[in-house]
Structure formats: C-alpha cells, structure tokens
Design a protein around this motif. Structure first.
Motif, PDB file in Angstrom:
ATOM      1  N   CYS A 118     -96.078 -60.157 -56.882  1.00 35.01           N
ATOM      2  CA  CYS A 118     -96.441 -61.235 -56.423  1.00 35.01           C
ATOM      3  C   CYS A 118     -96.658 -61.602 -54.987  1.00 35.01           C
ATOM      4  O   CYS A 118     -97.084 -62.728 -54.545  1.00 35.01           O
ATOM      5  CB  CYS A 118     -95.422 -62.532 -56.923  1.00 35.01           C
ATOM      6  N   GLU A 151     -96.328 -66.811 -59.746  1.00 35.62           N
ATOM      7  CA  GLU A 151     -97.377 -67.300 -58.893  1.00 35.62           C
ATOM      8  C   GLU A 151     -97.514 -66.258 -57.712  1.00 35.62           C
ATOM      9  O   GLU A 151     -96.465 -65.840 -57.212  1.00 35.62           O
ATOM     10  CB  GLU A 151     -97.231 -68.834 -58.233  1.00 35.62           C
ATOM     11  N   GLN A 161     -90.218 -69.034 -57.151  1.00 32.20           N
ATOM     12  CA  GLN A 161     -90.855 -69.232 -58.413  1.00 32.20           C
ATOM     13  C   GLN A 161     -90.387 -70.354 -59.591  1.00 32.20           C
ATOM     14  O   GLN A 161     -89.363 -70.837 -58.958  1.00 32.20           O
ATOM     15  CB  GLN A 161     -90.992 -67.946 -59.229  1.00 32.20           C
TER      16      GLN A 161
END
Length: 254
Positions: A118, A151, A161
């Motif tokens: 991420c 994300e 998150q």
C-alpha cells in the motif's frame, strides 16, 4: 513477531531465544514417519523426538512429518538446529503459538494495517509504474479473495486502513491451525505484507513470485546501483526462507 522466534538461529539468539550451548551428538540411526495419536510423528529408532518444552513432535499430516524427518535424517555427527527450519516451525507451533494464538493473530493483522503493497514511492516515475503494475493486482486479489480492501498511498507516512479490513485479516488467520498460523506469522514479517503472506499460504503466489514482489523497491535500486556479494547472500537466505515456508504450507495440506 514478538511472540515466536524467527527461523534464523542467529537472530533468535539476539532476541533471547537460545539454543543449548551443548552440542547434541546424533543418537539415532533410522528415521521414519508413523501415524500416531493426534497425527503423524517422526520416529528416531522408534522414538518420537521432543520439542524444547518436551512435547512430542506430532504433525497434522504425513507430508509435514516427512519434511521434519528429512531434516533429522540429514544430520551429521552432531545435531545442527540451523539446518532444521521445519523442525523449528513445528516446535514453535506446539510450544508457543498454541499458547498465544490471539496475540499472534493481532500482530499479523497489524501488518495488514501497514502493508508494504500500500506504500507507493513518490518517484522515480519508472518505479511508481512498476509498483502500480505489480502490486495493484494483489491488492485487488485481497479485496476479492480475502474480503480485505486496502487503500494505497504515496510516500512513507502511515495511512490508517479501514479497521474492518484489519479485523477481517485477524478473523481469517484465527481460523488456521497452530502450524499454519506459525508459518504465516513467520512469512508476513519476512515479506512485509499480510497480503503476500496470505497469498503464499493459499498457493495463489509461489515463493519466488511472493519474494520478488516483497522486494520490488530493493530490486529496483540494485538495477540502478548494483549489488555486492554480502547483500546478495542476505537476499538468497531470505529467498530460501520463503521457499521453506511455501513447502511448509503445502505439506500441511497433504
């Protein structure tokens, strides 16, 4: 993971998990696998070896027991724990992880909250493009196959998150038995990614692919600046650990 010793015995020693200083001389001749109460055991001249906490080494599948048996059969005049990573995993599962399942699951879930897949670089453009190309499919895989939507962000500043995604990972790993949970708790920090660890465990990624994805940034820098022999040796050792973990996961399913 703070709750289990790492595979590398030198790292384990630094963290306070020490092997006995007394060398153990080989005391067995024949090694085989036998079905026993609760699973499958390694037999050393008909006797079951014990964990450091003196529990019998009993595995859930014959293939997992054979993985250990091969390590015992391959020992020379003296027992060398550094050459027995599967035995270390089994002992850790029996002695430690079985007593600390929820804390271990918490730590694996925490990796999902800061998963390496991420954190995209801010540059150069070629590295960012490679990360987008190679990592985005596995974030999508996690969303579909794990029910865990993570994300991405640019840079190294932590981005929280969705707690539901982290909780989902915790729930999934708590469904595993002690042996698979131990393997995952070793794989996730090694790869820097709960997603890659779970993909390896489920067979969605092979060991080389998982390891290459975990060190994409490192490989990019090596392409630009080269790599010395010491760094190459460290990389090879880490790759070998991931390969062993893949063998461990596959053995647990047969």
């Amino acid at each position: 993971m703070s709750h289990i010793p790492p595979l590398n015995p030198h790292v384990a020693a630094r963290k306070g998990f020490r092997e006995s200083e007394e060398r153990v001389k080989r005391f067995w001749t024949a090694v085989h696998v036998e079905e026993t109460q609760g699973g499958w055991s390694v037999q050393l001249d008909g006797r079951v070896p014990k964990t450091p906490a003196h529990a019998p080494l009993v595995l859930p599948t014959p293939t997992a027991a054979r993985l250990l048996a091969d390590e015992w059969a391959g020992q020379g005049e003296f027992l060398d724990p550094a050459t027995m990573p599967a035995t270390r995993l089994a002992s850790t599962a029996i002695d430690r992880v079985s007593q600390a399942r929820e804390p271990v699951a918490d730590e694996i879930a925490a990796w999902a909250g800061s998963d390496a897949l991420c954190y995209l670089a801010e540059g150069p453009v070629s590295l960012v493009a490679r990360q987008q190309r190679d990592w985005a499919p596995w974030r999508a895989w996690a969303a579909v196959e794990l029910g865990c939507h993570l994300e991405p962000t640019e840079g190294i500043v932590h981005r929280a998150q969705d707690p539901a995604a982290v909780a989902r990972v915790r729930d999934l790993v708590l469904r595993l038995d002690d042996f698979a949970l131990t393997g995952l708790a070793t794989a996730v920090p090694l790869l820097g990614s709960a997603v890659l660890g779970l993909a390896l465990h489920r067979g969605a990624l092979g060991p080389d692919a998982a390891f290459d994805l975990s060190r994409l940034d490192e490989a990019f820098q090596e392409e630009r600046w080269g790599v010395d022999a010491e760094a190459a040796a460290r990389t090879a050792a880490r790759r070998a650990e991931v390969t062993l973990l893949d063998q461990w996961f596959r053995a647990l399913s047969h």
